[in-house]
Design a protein around this motif. Structure first.
Motif, short mmCIF file in Angstrom:
data_model
loop_
_atom_site.label_atom_id
_atom_site.label_comp_id
_atom_site.label_asym_id
_atom_site.label_seq_id
_atom_site.Cartn_x
_atom_site.Cartn_y
_atom_site.Cartn_z
N LYS A 36 -25.20 -59.14 5.25
CA LYS A 36 -26.49 -59.11 4.53
C LYS A 36 -27.22 -58.06 5.77
O LYS A 36 -28.07 -57.17 5.22
N PRO A 37 -27.88 -58.73 6.79
CA PRO A 37 -28.66 -58.17 7.78
C PRO A 37 -28.43 -56.36 8.37
O PRO A 37 -28.77 -55.65 8.61
N GLY B 101 -30.75 -63.86 12.17
CA GLY B 101 -31.64 -63.45 12.29
C GLY B 101 -31.96 -62.50 13.60
O GLY B 101 -33.07 -62.27 14.02
N ASN B 102 -30.93 -63.36 14.28
CA ASN B 102 -30.84 -62.54 15.79
C ASN B 102 -31.31 -61.10 16.15
O ASN B 102 -29.96 -60.25 15.23
N HIS C 298 -19.86 -48.72 9.61
CA HIS C 298 -20.11 -49.97 8.92
C HIS C 298 -19.42 -49.75 7.65
O HIS C 298 -20.14 -48.61 6.82
N LYS C 299 -19.17 -50.71 7.03
CA LYS C 299 -18.17 -50.46 5.40
C LYS C 299 -19.44 -51.34 4.67
O LYS C 299 -18.54 -52.36 5.21
N THR C 300 -19.38 -51.78 3.71
CA THR C 300 -20.13 -52.79 2.70
C THR C 300 -19.10 -53.10 2.40
O THR C 300 -17.95 -52.24 1.36
N ASN D 27 -21.45 -67.00 12.15
CA ASN D 27 -23.25 -66.38 11.60
C ASN D 27 -23.17 -64.53 11.95
O ASN D 27 -24.27 -64.15 11.84
N GLY D 28 -22.01 -64.08 11.90
CA GLY D 28 -22.17 -62.44 12.21
C GLY D 28 -22.79 -61.61 13.27
O GLY D 28 -23.16 -62.91 14.65
N GLN D 29 -21.26 -61.03 13.27
CA GLN D 29 -21.30 -60.87 15.75
C GLN D 29 -20.60 -59.01 14.62
O GLN D 29 -20.02 -59.23 13.89
N VAL D 30 -21.01 -57.90 15.73
CA VAL D 30 -20.81 -57.02 15.69
C VAL D 30 -20.71 -56.31 17.36
O VAL D 30 -21.25 -57.16 17.78
#
Length: 106
Positions: free
Chosen positions: A98-99, A49-50, A87-89, A29-32
């Motif tokens: 997307k967030p 949405g976190n 960050h690079k799209t 679910n996406g992590q950075v």
């Protein structure tokens, strides 16, 4: 843009160091994450949405068991500046978180 770690492998010259390390992962679910010295900031479940991030002092908590973000809120702005800078799209939309894109548009 990376820095070669060749010098470390051959024990030749002094190794050039990064000020920080930054990475994104679209899975889970996406992590950075950002690693800067003893600090590691992780932002998980971004696609769900976190908005809460975790902060760990790896000198004292190598297992990342004690989130200490509430004790160091001043670091949050610093880490988000790094995210905005690095960050690079992605061209491949399957790697899009997307967030993050929406955050950068603000």
């Amino acid at each position: 843009n990376g820095i070669s770690f060749y010098n470390t492998l051959i024990s030749a010259e002094k190794q050039e160091k990064h000020e920080y390390l930054y990475w994104e992962f679209v899975g889970y679910n996406g992590q950075v994450a950002v690693r800067m010295g003893k600090w590691k900031m992780i932002w998980k479940n971004i696609k769900k949405g976190n908005k809460e991030v975790e902060l760990y002092n790896l000198d004292e908590d190598i297992k990342e068991e004690n989130n200490i973000m509430d004790k160091h809120p001043e670091l949050l702005e610093k880490f988000f500046k790094i995210i905005k800078k690095e960050h690079k799209t992605p061209d491949n939309k399957s790697f899009l978180i997307k967030p993050i894109e929406e955050m950068l548009q603000k």
